[in-house]
Enzyme design. Structure first.
Site, PDB file in Angstrom:
ATOM      1  CB  SER A 119      -0.480  -0.173   1.280  1.00  0.00           C
ATOM      2  OG  SER A 119      -1.615  -0.958   1.436  1.00  0.00           O
ATOM      3  CG  HIS A 140      -1.758  -0.496  -4.204  1.00  0.00           C
ATOM      4  ND1 HIS A 140      -2.257   0.839  -3.798  1.00  0.00           N
ATOM      5  CD2 HIS A 140      -1.921  -1.356  -3.003  1.00  0.00           C
ATOM      6  CE1 HIS A 140      -2.863   0.661  -2.564  1.00  0.00           C
ATOM      7  NE2 HIS A 140      -2.654  -0.549  -1.757  1.00  0.00           N
ATOM      8  CD  GLU A 152      -2.966   3.844  -6.209  1.00  0.00           C
ATOM      9  OE1 GLU A 152      -3.408   5.353  -6.295  1.00  0.00           O
ATOM     10  OE2 GLU A 152      -2.301   3.318  -5.549  1.00  0.00           O
ATOM     11  CG  ASN A 190      -3.381   3.797   0.324  1.00  0.00           C
ATOM     12  OD1 ASN A 190      -4.878   3.626   0.270  1.00  0.00           O
ATOM     13  ND2 ASN A 190      -2.816   2.305   0.160  1.00  0.00           N
TER      14      ASN A 190
END
Ligand code: 3HC
Length: 479
Positions: A119, A140, A152, A190
């Site tokens: 992450s 991701h 991602e 994130n």
């Protein structure tokens, strides 16, 4: 690049979901866990998830059996020898990741692409620890992986040509939309989402508003699929805590310091859904709403008066509660009143939410009376302290500001940031779309008010936002 056999290491919430996504797309999957118990948990996760789809008539039992049949489970990493791609989804601890990637580097053929679902940790550092840094990338996914449409794909300065595009094509084959990003802590989603969630935990700790009220405000007021505390429980408080730690280490922005409340919950083993209890548990009872019938009120503010009138609620001459529609704290106004105990600030958010700001002078009776009145008018009351931004703007505006700064720093385009937040988090609109709907000037002014009150450097409007407002523009320039 042909990917037919994929390994997934770590079958926790994310890994099991990722294995399911690959198997659903027709790929053969080798799922690896540390021991038999963890393997059984991973299998149960995929069975439950696909079983739900069967119950809803979205999969036939035969299709479910085919999907499960494509997944081979093992406790031996050596079984990954034949994989074209291995995706790692183990805990966010760098030492574990490096040791795993070094193992994979030894076990897998030289062509195998190794991907981390980290992450926030540095993909470059993981890649550099192997003998194939050019074939190590980030892939991701978002929780729940079978549902969220974003992946991602994270390249580094040493990624070989063709690896990124090959993995991006694979992600599209899985039905996902790809946003390709560089290796920066938190990537796009994130980096924008977690500080907002952390900020919600800080507001809770400061007693600005209650858990359920904050969640209701963001869900019903802004249209997000979940409030911040429900989402933290979904993500896992341990994961959120770790991501915040990594962000803080990179940015030294004090807003990124994990909220002490997160650490306390994690230390107590309250990790969210995965452990059965986090911010929410069995104690989700709310106090019974107060009856509004006995409350007489006065009102300052045309829109609020109109909404109350439309619900058949008329103001009276000697009221129990004075409602003051406001975008900003009302304490100054209250301090000038003969009876400030009756005053409650009301900030309308969309069509469904009314934030109710109680000042240090507001009486409990006025606050509960105001909440009852809002319910009678068909609005969800969100009691909060009389602070700049109340709840929604305090959480939303810094997030929007962060998105502007991210774009202005050249990290990602407006289109990619908007798509990432829509598809990764199920937001109804991306941050730039939200900014333009709300009005750039309004958000800029709201940020100025937040900055003036909290003196938090990151709340100062991003220079690009400020300049667009000064230039009289209502939208961001797009290529
Ligand atoms: N696994 C598989 N499928 C699931 C699921 C799960 N855990 N949870 C829900 N679903 C499916 C349901 O079966 C349903 O499918 P259908 O439309 O085909 O019938 C669909 O998702 C909608 O579910 P529900 O109707 O039960 O519930 P909601 O409409 O409330 O949606 C939600 C649930 C999809 C989780 C929605 O609330 C949402 O989008 N929340 C935001 C989630 C989010 O922000 N995720 C990103 C977190 S950040 C992250 O993961 C990055 C990490 O690095 C920290």
């Amino acid at each position: 690049m042909a990917f037919e056999m994929v390994g997934v290491v770590g079958l926790g919430t994310m890994g099991a979901g990722i294995a399911e996504v690959f198997a659903r797309a027709g790929l053969r999957v080798i799922g690896v866990e540390a021991d038999a118990e963890a393997l059984a948990r991973g299998r149960a996760h995929v069975e439950r998830s696909t079983g739900r789809a069967v119950d809803k008539g979205k999969l036939t039992p035969a299709e479910q059996a085919e999907i499960l049949g494509r997944i081979t489970l093992t406790t031996s990493r050596d079984d990954l020898r034949a994989a074209d791609l291995v995706v790692e989804a183990i805990p966010e601890i760098m030492d574990y990741k490096i040791s795993l990637f070094q193992d994979l580097d030894r076990i897998c053929g030289p062509e195998t692409v190794l991907a981390t679902n980290t992450s926030s940790l540095s993909v470059t550092a993981i890649a550099a620890a192997t003998g194939r840094p050019g074939r190590v990338i980030g892939m991701h996914f978002f929780n729940p992986a079978p549902v969220m449409k974003l992946v991602e794909v994270v390249g580094t300065v040493v990624t070989e040509p063709g690896v990124l595009s090959g993995v991006a094509e694979l992600a599209e084959r899985l039905g996902k939309t790809v946003v390709a990003v560089g290796d920066r802590a938190g990537f796009v989603v994130n980096r924008l989402l977690l500080p907002y969630l952390n900020h919600a935990a800080v507001l809770l700790e400061q007693g600005v508003a209650a858990r359920d009220d904050v969640d209701a405000a963001m869900k019903l007021g802004v249209g997000l699929p979940m409030g911040p505390f429900a989402l933290l429980d979904l993500i896992g408080l341990d994961t959120a805590y770790e991501v915040m730690g990594v962000l803080y280490d990179e940015t030294r922005d004090r807003r990124h310091a994990p909220a002490p409340l997160l650490r306390e919950l994690v230390t107590a083993g309250l990790l969210g859904r995965k452990s059965g209890r986090g911010f929410y548990g069995e104690d989700g009872q709310r106090p019974a709403p107060v009856d509004s019938a006995a409350v007489s009120f006065g009102v300052v503010g045309d829109e609020l008066a109109g909404r109350l009138r439309a619900a058949g609620l008329e103001p009276s001459g000697d009221p129990d509660v004075l409602l003051h529609e406001a975008e900003r704290p009302v304490i100054e106004y209250a301090a000038g009143l003969k009876d400030p105990a009756k005053l409650v600030g009301v900030h309308l958010v969309g069509d469904r939410v009314a934030e109710l700001a109680a000042t240090v002078l507001t009486a409990e009776r006025a606050a509960t009376g105001a909440a009852g009145l809002m319910r009678a008018a068909g609005l969800t009351p969100v009691p909060c302290k009389d602070r700049a931004g109340f709840v929604v703007d305090a959480l939303l505006y810094p997030y929007l500001n962060d998105a502007v700064r991210m774009h202005d720093a050249g990290y990602a385009s407006i289109a990619d940031i908007d798509a990432a937040m829509r598809l990764g988090c199920g937001y109804p609109a991306g941050p730039f779309e939200m900014l333009e709907t709300l009005g750039l000037a309004r958000v800029r002014d709201g940020l100025r008010a937040l900055y003036a009150e909290y003196r938090e450097p990151a709340f100062a409007p991003a220079p690009l936002l400020d300049q667009l407002v000064t230039a009289g523009l209502g939208a961001f320039p797009r290529p």
